[in-house]
Motif scaffolding. Sequence first.
Motif, PDB file in Angstrom:
ATOM      1  N   ASP A  12      49.410  32.968  46.405  1.00 30.40           N
ATOM      2  CA  ASP A  12      50.589  32.229  45.532  1.00 30.40           C
ATOM      3  C   ASP A  12      50.280  30.955  44.808  1.00 30.40           C
ATOM      4  N   SER A  13      48.888  30.759  44.880  1.00 31.17           N
ATOM      5  CA  SER A  13      48.574  29.468  44.248  1.00 31.17           C
ATOM      6  C   SER A  13      46.975  29.496  43.714  1.00 31.17           C
ATOM      7  N   VAL A  14      46.835  28.639  42.857  1.00 31.81           N
ATOM      8  CA  VAL A  14      45.644  28.507  41.997  1.00 31.81           C
ATOM      9  C   VAL A  14      44.387  27.825  43.169  1.00 31.81           C
ATOM     10  N   ALA A  15      45.089  27.082  44.145  1.00 31.62           N
ATOM     11  CA  ALA A  15      44.269  26.636  45.058  1.00 31.62           C
ATOM     12  C   ALA A  15      43.673  27.681  45.956  1.00 31.62           C
ATOM     13  N   TRP A  16      44.434  28.582  46.349  1.00 35.34           N
ATOM     14  CA  TRP A  16      43.916  29.877  46.980  1.00 35.34           C
ATOM     15  C   TRP A  16      43.029  30.815  46.237  1.00 35.34           C
ATOM     16  N   VAL A  17      43.309  30.916  44.963  1.00 37.31           N
ATOM     17  CA  VAL A  17      42.448  31.611  44.094  1.00 37.31           C
ATOM     18  C   VAL A  17      41.057  31.053  43.959  1.00 37.31           C
ATOM     19  N   ARG A  18      40.976  29.693  43.678  1.00 35.15           N
ATOM     20  CA  ARG A  18      39.560  28.945  43.740  1.00 35.15           C
ATOM     21  C   ARG A  18      39.086  29.334  45.120  1.00 35.15           C
ATOM     22  N   ARG A  19      39.713  28.923  45.983  1.00 33.33           N
ATOM     23  CA  ARG A  19      39.019  29.216  47.568  1.00 33.33           C
ATOM     24  C   ARG A  19      38.366  30.355  47.706  1.00 33.33           C
ATOM     25  N   LEU A  20      39.247  31.491  47.356  1.00 37.84           N
ATOM     26  CA  LEU A  20      38.569  32.929  47.660  1.00 37.84           C
ATOM     27  C   LEU A  20      37.514  33.241  46.661  1.00 37.84           C
ATOM     28  N   ALA A  21      37.671  32.814  45.436  1.00 36.19           N
ATOM     29  CA  ALA A  21      36.589  33.085  44.549  1.00 36.19           C
ATOM     30  C   ALA A  21      35.307  32.322  44.833  1.00 36.19           C
ATOM     31  N   GLY A  22      35.396  31.181  45.535  1.00 38.87           N
ATOM     32  CA  GLY A  22      34.458  30.552  45.858  1.00 38.87           C
ATOM     33  C   GLY A  22      33.498  31.140  47.028  1.00 38.87           C
ATOM     34  N   LEU A  23      34.286  31.785  47.869  1.00 41.82           N
ATOM     35  CA  LEU A  23      34.007  32.692  49.065  1.00 41.82           C
ATOM     36  C   LEU A  23      33.130  33.971  48.624  1.00 41.82           C
ATOM     37  N   GLY A  24      33.637  34.257  47.388  1.00 41.08           N
ATOM     38  CA  GLY A  24      32.842  35.627  46.892  1.00 41.08           C
ATOM     39  C   GLY A  24      33.825  36.909  46.945  1.00 41.08           C
ATOM     40  N   VAL A  25      35.037  36.293  46.942  1.00 40.20           N
ATOM     41  CA  VAL A  25      36.065  37.866  46.620  1.00 40.20           C
ATOM     42  C   VAL A  25      35.947  38.281  45.436  1.00 40.20           C
ATOM     43  N   GLY A  26      35.945  39.531  45.030  1.00 44.40           N
ATOM     44  CA  GLY A  26      36.036  40.132  43.803  1.00 44.40           C
ATOM     45  C   GLY A  26      37.178  40.498  43.109  1.00 44.40           C
ATOM     46  N   THR A  27      38.288  40.670  43.857  1.00 49.03           N
ATOM     47  CA  THR A  27      39.581  40.914  43.121  1.00 49.03           C
ATOM     48  C   THR A  27      40.546  40.108  43.810  1.00 49.03           C
ATOM     49  N   ILE A  28      41.428  39.296  43.214  1.00 48.65           N
ATOM     50  CA  ILE A  28      42.450  38.450  43.807  1.00 48.65           C
ATOM     51  C   ILE A  28      43.771  38.607  42.999  1.00 48.65           C
ATOM     52  N   GLN A  29      44.860  38.807  43.640  1.00 49.56           N
ATOM     53  CA  GLN A  29      46.003  38.990  43.085  1.00 49.56           C
ATOM     54  C   GLN A  29      46.593  37.657  43.066  1.00 49.56           C
ATOM     55  N   LEU A  30      47.316  37.217  42.234  1.00 57.30           N
ATOM     56  CA  LEU A  30      48.354  36.004  42.126  1.00 57.30           C
ATOM     57  C   LEU A  30      49.685  36.324  41.946  1.00 57.30           C
ATOM     58  N   ARG A  31      50.263  36.086  43.116  1.00 64.07           N
ATOM     59  CA  ARG A  31      51.749  36.434  43.289  1.00 64.07           C
ATOM     60  C   ARG A  31      52.619  35.315  43.446  1.00 64.07           C
ATOM     61  N   ALA A  32      53.231  34.708  42.455  1.00 63.20           N
ATOM     62  CA  ALA A  32      53.978  33.587  42.519  1.00 63.20           C
ATOM     63  C   ALA A  32      55.252  33.747  42.116  1.00 63.20           C
ATOM     64  N   LYS A  33      56.229  32.987  42.631  1.00 65.92           N
ATOM     65  CA  LYS A  33      57.704  33.546  42.186  1.00 65.92           C
ATOM     66  C   LYS A  33      58.358  32.251  41.506  1.00 65.92           C
ATOM     67  N   ASP A  34      59.546  32.670  40.823  1.00 65.45           N
ATOM     68  CA  ASP A  34      60.553  31.847  40.394  1.00 65.45           C
ATOM     69  C   ASP A  34      59.929  30.878  39.184  1.00 65.45           C
ATOM     70  N   LEU A  35      58.885  31.408  38.410  1.00 61.69           N
ATOM     71  CA  LEU A  35      58.279  30.522  37.376  1.00 61.69           C
ATOM     72  C   LEU A  35      59.124  30.837  35.880  1.00 61.69           C
ATOM     73  N   THR A  36      59.207  29.814  35.441  1.00 62.55           N
ATOM     74  CA  THR A  36      59.392  29.906  33.678  1.00 62.55           C
ATOM     75  C   THR A  36      58.405  30.815  33.325  1.00 62.55           C
ATOM     76  N   HIS A  37      58.529  31.142  31.895  1.00 63.09           N
ATOM     77  CA  HIS A  37      57.469  31.801  31.261  1.00 63.09           C
ATOM     78  C   HIS A  37      56.346  30.723  30.972  1.00 63.09           C
ATOM     79  N   ALA A  38      56.718  29.629  30.535  1.00 67.00           N
ATOM     80  CA  ALA A  38      55.621  28.557  30.104  1.00 67.00           C
ATOM     81  C   ALA A  38      54.912  28.226  31.425  1.00 67.00           C
ATOM     82  N   GLN A  39      55.821  28.111  32.557  1.00 64.44           N
ATOM     83  CA  GLN A  39      55.075  27.629  33.715  1.00 64.44           C
ATOM     84  C   GLN A  39      53.980  28.867  34.303  1.00 64.44           C
ATOM     85  N   ALA A  40      54.389  30.081  34.220  1.00 58.92           N
ATOM     86  CA  ALA A  40      53.451  31.273  34.298  1.00 58.92           C
ATOM     87  C   ALA A  40      52.520  31.223  33.672  1.00 58.92           C
TER      88      ALA A  40
END
Length: 209
Positions: A12-40
């Motif tokens: 649910d965060s960019v920090a997690w995406v960065r961490r997982l990518a750095g570990l070599g994960v090939g597919t990551i889903q970003l699932r964040a909630k309650d964002l405005t369009h601009a925030q998303a």
Amino acid sequence: MPYPDRFYPVVDSVAWVRRLAGLGVGTIQLRAKDLTHAQAVAMIREALAAAGNAKLVVNDYWQAAIDAGAQHLHLGQEDLVEADIDAVRKAGLTLGLSTHDEAELDVAMCHDPDYIALGPIYPTTLKAMRFGPQGLERIAQWKQSIGLTPLVAIGGITLERAPGVYAAGADSIAVVSDVTQNTDPDARVRAWLALEISPFVPAQAGTQL
């Protein structure tokens, strides 16, 4: 590499995406909630940069995914009702869809998805679910129904349960709490990645999974 990869963490965060990518994960889903369009849009753009060579799948925010230049999208059944699938396809995004029963599967397959997700396979406390645990037998039924379309299993799946889930017919396993709530997430991810590339032996008829 297949899409999605056999190990498919959902965070649910960019920090997690960065961490997982750095570990070599090939597919990551970003699932964040309650964002405005601009925030998303802003978050997706940041996540795309953080993902590097990993495939970033955007959950829910289909218009923001298009506007931010994402390549992969995942929609639940409620999101599917409101999304402009023609616009999604015109923008060139892949499309993964959640399913929980036969009616939802029929609806999802009408959209020629790039993968089908089925869940929850086991009990999960992450969010309230309208559906009970699907179990391993349901995975086999879904895989038989969808044929070559990749099947993603999600919900309550741990590393220890993964071999049985794969053997039942899942092509990919989406993982949330087994990584994000683990006391040593990095070690857990490495173990998942090691399992991902290991050979899997399908269960024989009558074998207890």
